[in-house]
Design a protein around this motif. Structure first.
Motif: not given
Length: 175
Positions: A6-25
């Motif tokens: 569960v933590h791994m899945k949440q980590f991957e989801e959070a990482k995707t959001l992080h990367n979208n944030g790096v791109d300005g979201d």
């Protein structure tokens, strides 16, 4: 074991959001920060979670309107990234994260170009020992970033030497 997946899945989801944030979201940054905060509470000794949490703090600082909040969030994020490095000094992804952040923060205020140089040099040294350590794209990015970090640190000769290495790499790639 179920918690770990569960933590791994949440980590991957959070990482995707992080990367979208790096791109300005900006909304993605807020959500990623909340998710990494919860993951950090669940796994307080996970250096990679600590590093991404720190990165989201820096991104929150980037997006903040008030100058003081910008500086405070960025410093808090740097502190978390430094903590992550002390937890796992040999972690490639953490070194990439901290190096990239230190490179992009204003040198006149944060004085962290030397930290970026340390991280990018660490990565290059490991690549010299094992050519599979970085992808060709990562090698070019590290060389480019190392040059920029030396430029920011007021060392243009060192910066130029890494640009020359990058040029040589590009020439090899074309031939």
């Amino acid at each position: 074991m179920a918690d770990q997946s569960v933590h791994m899945k949440q980590f991957e989801e959070a990482k995707t959001l992080h990367n979208n944030g790096v791109d300005g979201d900006k909304k993605a940054v807020i959500k990623a920060n909340e998710m990494f905060l919860k993951l950090r509470e669940a796994e307080p000794v996970n250096a990679l979670i600590e590093a991404y949490y720190g990165s989201t703090l820096v991104l929150l600082g980037r997006d903040a309107v008030k100058i003081l909040e910008r500086a405070d969030k960025a410093q808090e994020g740097l502190d978390s990234l430094n903590q992550a490095i002390s937890m796992d000094p040999n972690h490639k992804e953490i070194r990439l994260l901290r190096g990239n952040i230190c490179l992009r923060l204003p040198e006149s205020f944060f004085h962290c170009s030397e930290t970026a140089i340390e991280d990018f040099t660490f990565l290059l040294d490991h690549y010299k020992e094992n050519s599979n350590y970085l992808t060709p794209k990562q090698v070019r990015e590290v060389l480019r970033n190392l040059s920029a970090a030396y430029q920011n640190a007021g060392k243009p000769d060192k910066a130029n030497s890494f640009l020359q290495l990058l040029d040589q790499l590009e020439l090899k790639k074309k031939s």
